[in-house]
Write a protein that holds these residues in place. Structure first.
Motif, PDB file in Angstrom:
ATOM      1  N   LEU A  10       0.824  -1.208   0.000  1.00 22.12           N
ATOM      2  CA  LEU A  10       0.000   0.000   0.000  1.00 22.12           C
ATOM      3  C   LEU A  10       0.855   1.253   0.000  1.00 22.12           C
ATOM      4  CD1 LEU A  10      -2.892  -0.916   2.462  1.00 22.12           C
ATOM      5  CD2 LEU A  10      -3.036  -0.539   0.003  1.00 22.12           C
ATOM      6  N   ILE A  11       1.928   1.224   0.759  1.00 22.87           N
ATOM      7  CA  ILE A  11       2.844   2.379   0.794  1.00 22.87           C
ATOM      8  C   ILE A  11       3.462   2.595  -0.579  1.00 22.87           C
ATOM      9  CG2 ILE A  11       5.029   3.200   1.747  1.00 22.87           C
ATOM     10  CD1 ILE A  11       4.186   1.847   4.387  1.00 22.87           C
ATOM     11  N   VAL A  12       3.886   1.502  -1.206  1.00 21.38           N
ATOM     12  CA  VAL A  12       4.499   1.608  -2.524  1.00 21.38           C
ATOM     13  C   VAL A  12       3.492   2.130  -3.543  1.00 21.38           C
ATOM     14  CG1 VAL A  12       5.454   0.247  -4.424  1.00 21.38           C
ATOM     15  CG2 VAL A  12       6.266  -0.122  -2.101  1.00 21.38           C
ATOM     16  N   GLN A  19       3.956  10.108  -7.417  1.00 22.43           N
ATOM     17  CA  GLN A  19       5.164  10.419  -8.170  1.00 22.43           C
ATOM     18  C   GLN A  19       4.832  10.576  -9.643  1.00 22.43           C
ATOM     19  OE1 GLN A  19       7.687   7.178  -7.234  1.00 22.43           O
ATOM     20  NE2 GLN A  19       8.176   7.927  -5.203  1.00 22.43           N
ATOM     21  N   THR A  20       5.520  11.503 -10.281  1.00 19.20           N
ATOM     22  CA  THR A  20       5.284  11.721 -11.693  1.00 19.20           C
ATOM     23  C   THR A  20       6.494  11.347 -12.533  1.00 19.20           C
ATOM     24  OG1 THR A  20       5.989  14.023 -11.458  1.00 19.20           O
ATOM     25  CG2 THR A  20       3.633  13.572 -11.294  1.00 19.20           C
ATOM     26  N   ASP A  21       7.664  11.306 -11.954  1.00 24.85           N
ATOM     27  CA  ASP A  21       8.872  10.994 -12.698  1.00 24.85           C
ATOM     28  C   ASP A  21       8.954   9.489 -12.955  1.00 24.85           C
ATOM     29  OD1 ASP A  21      12.390  10.984 -12.160  1.00 24.85           O
ATOM     30  OD2 ASP A  21      11.323  11.723 -13.923  1.00 24.85           O
ATOM     31  N   VAL A  22       9.261   9.108 -14.193  1.00 23.77           N
ATOM     32  CA  VAL A  22       9.312   7.699 -14.584  1.00 23.77           C
ATOM     33  C   VAL A  22      10.403   6.959 -13.817  1.00 23.77           C
ATOM     34  CG1 VAL A  22       9.764   6.140 -16.522  1.00 23.77           C
ATOM     35  CG2 VAL A  22       8.405   8.191 -16.870  1.00 23.77           C
ATOM     36  N   ILE A  26      10.114   3.610 -11.425  1.00 18.08           N
ATOM     37  CA  ILE A  26      10.906   2.396 -11.621  1.00 18.08           C
ATOM     38  C   ILE A  26      11.650   2.045 -10.338  1.00 18.08           C
ATOM     39  CG2 ILE A  26      12.873   1.417 -12.870  1.00 18.08           C
ATOM     40  CD1 ILE A  26      11.911   3.048 -15.316  1.00 18.08           C
ATOM     41  N   GLU A  27      12.230   3.050  -9.691  1.00 14.94           N
ATOM     42  CA  GLU A  27      12.941   2.819  -8.427  1.00 14.94           C
ATOM     43  C   GLU A  27      12.000   2.264  -7.363  1.00 14.94           C
ATOM     44  OE1 GLU A  27      15.549   5.223  -5.067  1.00 14.94           O
ATOM     45  OE2 GLU A  27      14.417   6.347  -6.560  1.00 14.94           O
ATOM     46  N   THR A  28      10.808   2.804  -7.302  1.00 19.09           N
ATOM     47  CA  THR A  28       9.827   2.339  -6.321  1.00 19.09           C
ATOM     48  C   THR A  28       9.434   0.888  -6.587  1.00 19.09           C
ATOM     49  OG1 THR A  28       9.005   4.592  -6.112  1.00 19.09           O
ATOM     50  CG2 THR A  28       7.584   2.833  -5.298  1.00 19.09           C
ATOM     51  N   ILE A  29       9.239   0.554  -7.842  1.00 20.76           N
ATOM     52  CA  ILE A  29       8.880  -0.823  -8.197  1.00 20.76           C
ATOM     53  C   ILE A  29      10.016  -1.772  -7.841  1.00 20.76           C
ATOM     54  CG2 ILE A  29       8.416  -2.375 -10.144  1.00 20.76           C
ATOM     55  CD1 ILE A  29       6.855   0.012 -11.401  1.00 20.76           C
ATOM     56  N   ILE A  30      11.253  -1.384  -8.121  1.00 21.23           N
ATOM     57  CA  ILE A  30      12.400  -2.228  -7.790  1.00 21.23           C
ATOM     58  C   ILE A  30      12.512  -2.413  -6.285  1.00 21.23           C
ATOM     59  CG2 ILE A  30      14.930  -2.334  -7.828  1.00 21.23           C
ATOM     60  CD1 ILE A  30      14.760  -1.010 -10.627  1.00 21.23           C
ATOM     61  N   LEU A  31      12.300  -1.342  -5.522  1.00 16.40           N
ATOM     62  CA  LEU A  31      12.337  -1.449  -4.058  1.00 16.40           C
ATOM     63  C   LEU A  31      11.242  -2.385  -3.546  1.00 16.40           C
ATOM     64  CD1 LEU A  31      13.087   2.201  -2.874  1.00 16.40           C
ATOM     65  CD2 LEU A  31      14.540   0.198  -2.601  1.00 16.40           C
ATOM     66  N   ALA A  32      10.062  -2.307  -4.146  1.00 17.33           N
ATOM     67  CA  ALA A  32       8.958  -3.177  -3.728  1.00 17.33           C
ATOM     68  C   ALA A  32       9.278  -4.640  -4.023  1.00 17.33           C
ATOM     69  CB  ALA A  32       7.669  -2.764  -4.430  1.00 17.33           C
ATOM     70  N   VAL A  33       9.816  -4.909  -5.199  1.00 20.92           N
ATOM     71  CA  VAL A  33      10.174  -6.283  -5.566  1.00 20.92           C
ATOM     72  C   VAL A  33      11.280  -6.802  -4.643  1.00 20.92           C
ATOM     73  CG1 VAL A  33      11.192  -7.711  -7.393  1.00 20.92           C
ATOM     74  CG2 VAL A  33       9.394  -6.073  -7.947  1.00 20.92           C
ATOM     75  N   ALA A  68      14.572  -6.435   4.869  1.00 18.69           N
ATOM     76  CA  ALA A  68      13.183  -6.025   4.648  1.00 18.69           C
ATOM     77  C   ALA A  68      12.850  -4.785   5.469  1.00 18.69           C
ATOM     78  CB  ALA A  68      12.232  -7.169   4.999  1.00 18.69           C
ATOM     79  N   VAL A  69      13.336  -4.738   6.711  1.00 22.06           N
ATOM     80  CA  VAL A  69      13.109  -3.566   7.567  1.00 22.06           C
ATOM     81  C   VAL A  69      13.785  -2.334   6.958  1.00 22.06           C
ATOM     82  CG1 VAL A  69      13.703  -2.552   9.814  1.00 22.06           C
ATOM     83  CG2 VAL A  69      12.755  -4.849   9.691  1.00 22.06           C
ATOM     84  N   GLN A  70      14.999  -2.521   6.440  1.00 24.20           N
ATOM     85  CA  GLN A  70      15.709  -1.399   5.834  1.00 24.20           C
ATOM     86  C   GLN A  70      14.962  -0.855   4.624  1.00 24.20           C
ATOM     87  OE1 GLN A  70      19.567  -2.396   4.279  1.00 24.20           O
ATOM     88  NE2 GLN A  70      20.177  -0.268   4.107  1.00 24.20           N
ATOM     89  N   LEU A  71      14.469  -1.736   3.777  1.00 24.95           N
ATOM     90  CA  LEU A  71      13.721  -1.288   2.606  1.00 24.95           C
ATOM     91  C   LEU A  71      12.421  -0.601   2.999  1.00 24.95           C
ATOM     92  CD1 LEU A  71      14.278  -4.295   0.202  1.00 24.95           C
ATOM     93  CD2 LEU A  71      15.232  -2.001  -0.006  1.00 24.95           C
ATOM     94  N   LEU A  72      11.754  -1.132   4.014  1.00 23.12           N
ATOM     95  CA  LEU A  72      10.527  -0.502   4.497  1.00 23.12           C
ATOM     96  C   LEU A  72      10.824   0.878   5.062  1.00 23.12           C
ATOM     97  CD1 LEU A  72       7.481  -0.727   5.069  1.00 23.12           C
ATOM     98  CD2 LEU A  72       8.090  -1.730   7.273  1.00 23.12           C
ATOM     99  N   PHE A  73      11.911   0.989   5.828  1.00 31.89           N
ATOM    100  CA  PHE A  73      12.292   2.284   6.395  1.00 31.89           C
ATOM    101  C   PHE A  73      12.604   3.290   5.293  1.00 31.89           C
ATOM    102  CE2 PHE A  73      15.503   5.261   7.994  1.00 31.89           C
ATOM    103  CZ  PHE A  73      14.803   5.821   9.047  1.00 31.89           C
ATOM    104  N   GLU A  74      13.335   2.855   4.272  1.00 27.49           N
ATOM    105  CA  GLU A  74      13.669   3.759   3.167  1.00 27.49           C
ATOM    106  C   GLU A  74      12.424   4.217   2.418  1.00 27.49           C
ATOM    107  OE1 GLU A  74      16.532   1.787   0.726  1.00 27.49           O
ATOM    108  OE2 GLU A  74      18.169   2.140   2.129  1.00 27.49           O
ATOM    109  N   SER A  75      11.485   3.296   2.188  1.00 28.06           N
ATOM    110  CA  SER A  75      10.267   3.701   1.479  1.00 28.06           C
ATOM    111  C   SER A  75       9.393   4.606   2.343  1.00 28.06           C
ATOM    112  CB  SER A  75       9.489   2.495   0.978  1.00 28.06           C
ATOM    113  OG  SER A  75       9.107   1.676   2.041  1.00 28.06           O
ATOM    114  N   LEU A  76       9.357   4.349   3.647  1.00 25.31           N
ATOM    115  CA  LEU A  76       8.620   5.244   4.544  1.00 25.31           C
ATOM    116  C   LEU A  76       9.272   6.618   4.590  1.00 25.31           C
ATOM    117  CD1 LEU A  76       7.775   2.934   7.574  1.00 25.31           C
ATOM    118  CD2 LEU A  76       6.166   3.944   5.957  1.00 25.31           C
TER     119      LEU A  76
END
Length: 112
Positions: A10-12, A19-22, A26-33, A68-76
């Motif tokens: 949901l956060i992703v 976000q409007t920049d392509v 892409i970075e967000t999708i890679i972080l989610a994966v 996983a915690v690190q990626l969640l923290f970065e996305s938050l």
């Protein structure tokens, strides 16, 4: 574990909508994966530990959990500007160091 995955998705997704920049999308999708993959590796490590009983697998499972915690923290941190403080880079660097130490311990630990 599924609740955490749902929350991070949901956060992703909310981040994608804002976000409007392509390249940011892409970075967000890679972080989610990468986050989903780290949770999958955590589950597989726990399953392997239950089957084999090898203590060194706990180190690897802990490293996957920290990743996983690190990626969640970065996305938050990217989603909510409130969390974007000077401590964020120190926290993520510390988590990275802890991950490396855990993988090192998993490699050098004798089989028990």
């Amino acid at each position: 574990m599924l609740v955490g995955t749902g929350i991070s998705l949901l956060i992703v997704l909310s981040g994608l909508l804002r976000q409007t920049d392509v390249f940011e999308n892409i970075e967000t999708i890679i972080l989610a994966v990468a986050g989903i993959f780290s949770l999958l590796l955590l589950a597989l490590s726990i399953s392997a530990y239950r089957k084999t009983g090898l203590k060194k697998i706990i180190y690897a499972a802990s490293a996957f959990a920290l990743f996983a915690v690190q990626l969640l923290f970065e996305s938050l941190e990217e989603t909510f500007e409130v969390l974007d403080t000077g401590y964020g880079s120190v926290i993520t660097s510390s988590i990275t160091l802890a991950i490396l130490v855990l993988f090192f311990l998993a490699i050098v630990q004798k089989n028990k």
